[in-house]
Design a protein around this motif. Structure first.
Motif, short mmCIF file in Angstrom:
data_model
loop_
_atom_site.label_atom_id
_atom_site.label_comp_id
_atom_site.label_asym_id
_atom_site.label_seq_id
_atom_site.Cartn_x
_atom_site.Cartn_y
_atom_site.Cartn_z
N ARG A 82 38.47 36.96 40.51
CA ARG A 82 39.31 36.27 39.52
C ARG A 82 38.47 35.49 38.52
N LEU A 83 38.98 35.42 37.29
CA LEU A 83 38.31 34.69 36.23
C LEU A 83 39.26 33.64 35.68
N ASN A 84 38.70 32.55 35.17
CA ASN A 84 39.53 31.60 34.45
C ASN A 84 39.84 32.17 33.08
N GLU A 85 40.82 31.56 32.39
CA GLU A 85 41.24 32.04 31.07
C GLU A 85 40.09 32.09 30.08
N ASP A 86 39.18 31.14 30.18
CA ASP A 86 38.11 31.05 29.20
C ASP A 86 36.88 31.90 29.57
N GLU A 87 36.95 32.55 30.74
CA GLU A 87 35.73 33.25 31.16
C GLU A 87 35.72 34.72 30.75
N LYS B 201 34.02 37.49 29.81
CA LYS B 201 33.89 37.65 28.35
C LYS B 201 32.40 37.63 28.05
N GLY B 202 31.96 38.56 27.24
CA GLY B 202 30.55 38.59 26.91
C GLY B 202 29.73 39.48 27.82
N ALA B 203 30.34 39.96 28.91
CA ALA B 203 29.62 40.91 29.75
C ALA B 203 29.94 42.31 29.25
N VAL B 204 28.93 42.99 28.75
CA VAL B 204 29.15 44.32 28.18
C VAL B 204 29.44 45.32 29.30
N ASN B 205 28.59 45.29 30.33
CA ASN B 205 28.79 46.21 31.45
C ASN B 205 29.28 45.51 32.71
N GLY B 206 28.71 44.33 32.96
CA GLY B 206 29.09 43.59 34.17
C GLY B 206 28.76 44.35 35.43
N PHE B 207 27.85 45.29 35.34
CA PHE B 207 27.52 46.16 36.47
C PHE B 207 26.04 46.48 36.46
N PRO B 208 25.38 46.58 37.60
CA PRO B 208 25.92 46.29 38.93
C PRO B 208 25.93 44.79 39.24
N LEU B 209 26.82 44.41 40.13
CA LEU B 209 26.91 43.01 40.52
C LEU B 209 25.77 42.72 41.51
N LYS B 210 25.10 41.60 41.28
CA LYS B 210 24.04 41.21 42.23
C LYS B 210 24.71 40.76 43.52
N LEU B 211 24.06 41.08 44.61
CA LEU B 211 24.66 40.77 45.91
C LEU B 211 23.81 39.78 46.70
#
Lengths: 123, 215
Positions: A118-123, A14-24
């Motif tokens: 996986r994310l928790n419900e609040d994430e 939640k709150g991540a507009v793109n969430g990309f790219p993921l840092k590795l």
């Protein structure tokens, strides 16, 4: 997790507009020969975020021979180049490591080659 | 590969070691999985050399069927850790190296909008366990993940057929019921009186209308 997979994944925090790219971050990488299918590689080119692939390949030290940019029509005729792209996309696997959401910092472990998104419900 | 041969290979896919009733986990029957994948490939050419997505992959029955039918690459999304270990075991057993497993929630699919698959193949939960609406959520996720002329193969309760046909045909897509069947869904808990329940299920193919012209 192969680099093709890293290129397609985003975080859904939640709150991540793109969430990309993921840092590795990686601690174990495996190289494994995979059957080369040039038509498939060519078809995938337009679906990739090319600069992200180059950056990640560079981070892993496997970017040799990888073009900095794709041609406009996003097709490659030269078989040697296609083989290098195939190698980067499908033959390099992060076995142990971690991905991080670029916006929230949430960490996603990679274990036995499998990223846990996986994310928790609040994430 | 002939359907019977595919089916005999799929008989060797190990089932869930720790099935979870709340996730509606049961293995897709090998005969059914073989028929599904065989139809998708020999009927429509939707598997060979394609980039395939298996949503709610479980132990990997449909994933493995797709690989055996020539998929170039399969991405398998599964939520449950034990199912993932079962799937890993099956992939190793079959010496498969072109499947990528992602642990995650299909309803919050961790795939960016710009990356698209050719084909989705899935046996989604039906929403019988305090998770009503999940079958539609899986279909929405599937549609968000395919190329414009891509295709989704899925199973849904026959009782939801009219709803699904209307919903997707209103969007200009074509829904074809390829087969009607009865699913034996095991109850898996001693508290239930009936060991198994028979549910009427449609095997459906949903695609953009232009796809049927060989495009």
């Amino acid at each position: 997790m192969k680099l093709l997979t890293h290129n397609m994944m985003r975080s859904h925090c939640k709150g991540a507009v793109n969430g990309f790219p993921l840092k590795l971050n990686f601690s174990q990488v495996n190289i494994k020969e995979i059957e080369f299918n040039p038509d498939f590689i060519n078809r995938m080119l337009s679906r990739l975020e090319w600069s992200v692939l180059v950056d990640t390949a560079t981070q892993l030290g496997v970017n040799e021979g990888l073009p900095e940019m794709l041609p406009e029509n996003q097709e490659i005729d030269d078989e040697e180049t296609l083989k290098k792209i195939h190698h980067v996309l499908l033959e390099v696997e992060v076995v142990e490591g971690e991905l991080e959401c670029p916006e929230t910092g949430k960490k996603f472990p990679i274990s036995k080659g499998i990223p846990d998104m996986r994310l928790n419900e609040d994430e | 590969m002939k359907r019977k041969q595919l089916e005999s290979y799929l008989q060797d896919v190990d089932h869930f070691s720790d099935p979870k009733i709340e996730l509606e986990q049961y293995p897709t029957d090998p005969h059914l999985a073989a028929s599904v994948v065989y139809t998708a490939q020999s009927g429509y050419g939707d598997i060979e050399d394609k980039c395939v997505l298996d949503l709610g992959a479980g132990c990997g029955m449909l994933t493995i069927g797709s690989v055996l039918s020539g998929a170039a690459c399969v991405v398998s999304v599964e939520l449950d850790s034990s199912a993932i270990q079962d799937m890993r075991g099956n992939l190793a057993e079959f010496e498969i190296d072109n499947v990528e497993v992602i642990q995650g929630d299909v309803t919050r699919l961790p795939i960016r909008q710009g990356f698209k698959f050719d084909t989705v193949i899935m046996n989604p939960p039906f929403g019988t366990k305090n998770n009503s609406g999940i079958d539609m959520a899986f279909l929405e996720a599937a549609f968000g993940a395919i190329v414009p002329h891509g295709v989704v193969y899925s199973f849904h309760k026959t009782s939801t057929r009219d709803f699904i046909v209307k919903k997707f045909e209103d969007r200009g897509l074509r829904v074809t019921v390829l087969a009607e069947m009865k699913f034996k869904i095991p109850q898996m808990y001693k508290m239930h009186r009936k060991r198994e329940v028979l549910v009427d299920v449609d095997f459906i193919r949903i695609t953009g209308k232009l796809s049927d012209c060989g495009g």
